[in-house]
Write an enzyme that holds these catalytic residues in place. Structure first.
Site, PDB file in Angstrom:
ATOM      1  N   GLY A  29       0.817  -1.215   0.000  1.00 31.28           N
ATOM      2  CA  GLY A  29       0.000   0.000   0.000  1.00 31.28           C
ATOM      3  C   GLY A  29       0.844   1.255   0.000  1.00 31.28           C
ATOM      4  CB  SER A 160      -4.924   1.943  14.181  1.00 33.08           C
ATOM      5  OG  SER A 160      -5.720   3.039  14.590  1.00 33.08           O
ATOM      6  CE1 TYR A 173      -8.251   0.880   9.949  1.00 34.64           C
ATOM      7  CE2 TYR A 173      -8.328   1.953  12.100  1.00 34.64           C
ATOM      8  CZ  TYR A 173      -7.681   1.718  10.904  1.00 34.64           C
ATOM      9  OH  TYR A 173      -6.463   2.302  10.652  1.00 34.64           O
ATOM     10  CB  ALA A 175     -12.013  -6.415  15.269  1.00 32.50           C
ATOM     11  CE  LYS A 177      -5.076  -1.053  10.524  1.00 38.49           C
ATOM     12  NZ  LYS A 177      -3.887  -1.305   9.682  1.00 38.49           N
ATOM     13  CB  ILE A 206      -1.648   9.939   9.966  1.00 36.77           C
ATOM     14  CG1 ILE A 206      -1.086   9.230  11.217  1.00 36.77           C
ATOM     15  CG2 ILE A 206      -0.531  10.428   9.048  1.00 36.77           C
ATOM     16  CD1 ILE A 206      -0.233  10.065  12.151  1.00 36.77           C
TER      17      ILE A 206
HETATM   18  P1  NAP Z   1      -4.719   5.435   2.499  1.00 35.10           P
HETATM   19  O1  NAP Z   1      -4.223   6.813   2.284  1.00 35.10           O
HETATM   20  O2  NAP Z   1      -6.165   5.121   2.319  1.00 35.10           O
HETATM   21  O3  NAP Z   1      -3.831   4.442   1.580  1.00 35.10           O
HETATM   22  C1  NAP Z   1      -4.105   3.064   1.631  1.00 35.10           C
HETATM   23  C2  NAP Z   1      -3.062   2.323   0.831  1.00 35.10           C
HETATM   24  O4  NAP Z   1      -3.333   0.909   0.948  1.00 35.10           O
HETATM   25  C3  NAP Z   1      -3.092   2.646  -0.656  1.00 35.10           C
HETATM   26  O5  NAP Z   1      -1.773   2.656  -1.146  1.00 35.10           O
HETATM   27  C4  NAP Z   1      -3.879   1.470  -1.235  1.00 35.10           C
HETATM   28  O6  NAP Z   1      -3.510   1.154  -2.579  1.00 35.10           O
HETATM   29  C5  NAP Z   1      -3.429   0.344  -0.344  1.00 35.10           C
HETATM   30  N1  NAP Z   1      -4.341  -0.801  -0.342  1.00 35.10           N
HETATM   31  C6  NAP Z   1      -5.638  -0.842   0.084  1.00 35.10           C
HETATM   32  N2  NAP Z   1      -6.128  -2.085  -0.089  1.00 35.10           N
HETATM   33  C7  NAP Z   1      -5.121  -2.836  -0.611  1.00 35.10           C
HETATM   34  C8  NAP Z   1      -5.014  -4.200  -1.010  1.00 35.10           C
HETATM   35  N3  NAP Z   1      -6.043  -5.054  -0.889  1.00 35.10           N
HETATM   36  N4  NAP Z   1      -3.824  -4.628  -1.513  1.00 35.10           N
HETATM   37  C9  NAP Z   1      -2.767  -3.775  -1.644  1.00 35.10           C
HETATM   38  N5  NAP Z   1      -2.822  -2.478  -1.292  1.00 35.10           N
HETATM   39  C10 NAP Z   1      -3.985  -2.016  -0.780  1.00 35.10           C
HETATM   40  O7  NAP Z   1      -4.363   4.927   3.996  1.00 35.10           O
HETATM   41  P2  NAP Z   1      -3.314   5.512   5.060  1.00 35.10           P
HETATM   42  O8  NAP Z   1      -4.028   6.492   5.897  1.00 35.10           O
HETATM   43  O9  NAP Z   1      -2.052   5.868   4.386  1.00 35.10           O
HETATM   44  O10 NAP Z   1      -3.104   4.212   5.979  1.00 35.10           O
HETATM   45  C11 NAP Z   1      -2.009   3.335   5.825  1.00 35.10           C
HETATM   46  C12 NAP Z   1      -2.034   2.328   6.976  1.00 35.10           C
HETATM   47  O11 NAP Z   1      -1.935   3.020   8.219  1.00 35.10           O
HETATM   48  C13 NAP Z   1      -3.307   1.504   7.045  1.00 35.10           C
HETATM   49  O12 NAP Z   1      -3.012   0.185   7.458  1.00 35.10           O
HETATM   50  C14 NAP Z   1      -4.119   2.219   8.091  1.00 35.10           C
HETATM   51  O13 NAP Z   1      -5.070   1.365   8.711  1.00 35.10           O
HETATM   52  C15 NAP Z   1      -3.021   2.653   9.052  1.00 35.10           C
HETATM   53  N6  NAP Z   1      -3.393   3.789   9.891  1.00 35.10           N
HETATM   54  C16 NAP Z   1      -3.713   4.992   9.344  1.00 35.10           C
HETATM   55  C17 NAP Z   1      -4.053   6.054  10.185  1.00 35.10           C
HETATM   56  C18 NAP Z   1      -4.383   7.430   9.663  1.00 35.10           C
HETATM   57  O14 NAP Z   1      -4.737   8.290  10.478  1.00 35.10           O
HETATM   58  N7  NAP Z   1      -4.284   7.699   8.370  1.00 35.10           N
HETATM   59  C19 NAP Z   1      -4.079   5.869  11.570  1.00 35.10           C
HETATM   60  C20 NAP Z   1      -3.772   4.630  12.090  1.00 35.10           C
HETATM   61  C21 NAP Z   1      -3.414   3.587  11.240  1.00 35.10           C
HETATM   62  P3  NAP Z   1      -4.272   1.826  -3.863  1.00 35.10           P
HETATM   63  O15 NAP Z   1      -3.849   3.278  -3.868  1.00 35.10           O
HETATM   64  O16 NAP Z   1      -3.732   1.055  -5.021  1.00 35.10           O
HETATM   65  O17 NAP Z   1      -5.732   1.660  -3.611  1.00 35.10           O
END
Ligand code: NAP
Length: 266
Positions: A29, A160, A173, A175, A177, A206
């Site tokens: 991702g 998370s 979500y 569950a 994480k 974030i």
């Molecule tokens: P995001 O901006 O929505 O980006 C998600 C990424 O995951 C994208 O690159 C997407 O690829 C990829 N993805 C989704 N489903 C996939 C699959 N089945 N196979 C391969 N790639 C896949 O999310 P983010 O905020 O950067 O979050 C990244 C991680 O941090 C996640 O695990 C999220 O749960 C965790 N997190 C985020 C936050 C926050 O506040 N943002 C907080 C806590 C934890 P495509 O672009 O090709 O769709």
């Protein structure tokens, strides 16, 4: 045939203990958001990186080109982390192209928010498939190669703050994480005898596509009031934590959950 491994000249500015020169990393991702920042940061520290995506090929290829233009080594690899056959083929391709695998960052994730009465079984399956099964499948497919890397071997899983604290409307979500944390600690036990460390990073709020509506919506001020540091975090700040856990400096840290949340959960 393995790609020749070049490192950007900027990586030489880092002390040896934080440098990733010669390491090969897969970031799932990595087309957008936190994963994008992680891939870029690992490349800046000297790692060759595989940038995984499932739909956003253009942004993944653009990041690859940016890293290569800066003197680094990168490839873009599309596969769905929830599809076992695609993960096996994807990891095999990464190992062939980079010439091995030392660092796996399980970052790919989705979030679907709904209160319990409105949760659909399909949404639940979808979240668990990407966030939990995806992490597990990538760990399994990569493990043989990481064991060969021995003390350079690293798994870093994105959990998370919600996985530790829970949050109304995010039971599915949370569950997934919380499951990532249990998986991280179990694999830390399993892989320690070979020198491979397994850790989780648990971000708070974030600024990315995933959180755009909550961070920029009407509840923004209420949200900021809950964060002791008084602001949301940046993807680059999560990437710094991941790069540290990937580096030689963190060789004695395993089974840890590193919070990057501005004090939201202490
Ligand atoms: P995001 O901006 O929505 O980006 C998600 C990424 O995951 C994208 O690159 C997407 O690829 C990829 N993805 C989704 N489903 C996939 C699959 N089945 N196979 C391969 N790639 C896949 O999310 P983010 O905020 O950067 O979050 C990244 C991680 O941090 C996640 O695990 C999220 O749960 C965790 N997190 C985020 C936050 C926050 O506040 N943002 C907080 C806590 C934890 P495509 O672009 O090709 O769709």
């Amino acid at each position: 045939m393995a790609a020749e491994h070049a490192s950007p000249s900027a990586s030489k500015d880092w002390p040896e203990s934080l440098r990733l020169t010669g390491r090969k990393a897969l970031v799932t991702g990595a087309s957008r958001g936190i994963g994008h920042a992680i891939a870029k940061t690992l490349a800046e520290r000297g790692a060759a990186v595989a940038i995984n995506y499932v739909a956003s090929e253009g942004p993944a290829v653009a990041l690859r080109d940016e890293i290569v233009a800066a003197g680094g080594t990168a490839i873009a690899v599309g596969f769905d982390v929830g599809d076992p056959a695609a993960v096996d083929a994807g990891v095999k391709g990464v190992v062939e192209q980079l010439g091995g695998l030392d660092i796996l960052v399980n970052n790919a994730g989705i979030s679907i928010d709904a209160l319990l009465l409105r949760v659909s079984p399909d949404d639940l399956r979808s979240i668990l498939r990407t966030n939990l099964e995806g992490t597990f499948l990538c760990c399994k497919a990569a493990s043989r190669h990481l064991l060969r890397a021995r003390a350079a071997g690293r798994i870093i899983n994105l959990s998370s703050v919600v996985g530790e604290q829970g949050n109304a409307g995010q039971s599915m979500y949370a569950a997934s994480k919380a499951g990532v944390i249990g998986m991280t600690k179990s694999l830390a036990h399993e892989l320690a005898s070979r020198g491979v460390t397994v850790n989780a990073v648990a971000p708070g709020f974030i600024e990315t596509d995933m959180t755009a509506s909550s961070i920029n919506g009407p509840a923004r001020d209420a949200l900021l009031a809950k964060i002791p540091l008084g602001r949301v975090g940046l993807a680059e700040e999560v990437a710094e934590a991941v790069a540290f856990l990937a580096a030689p400096a963190a060789a004695y840290i395993t089974g840890h959950v590193l919070r990057v949340n501005g004090g939201l959960a202490i």
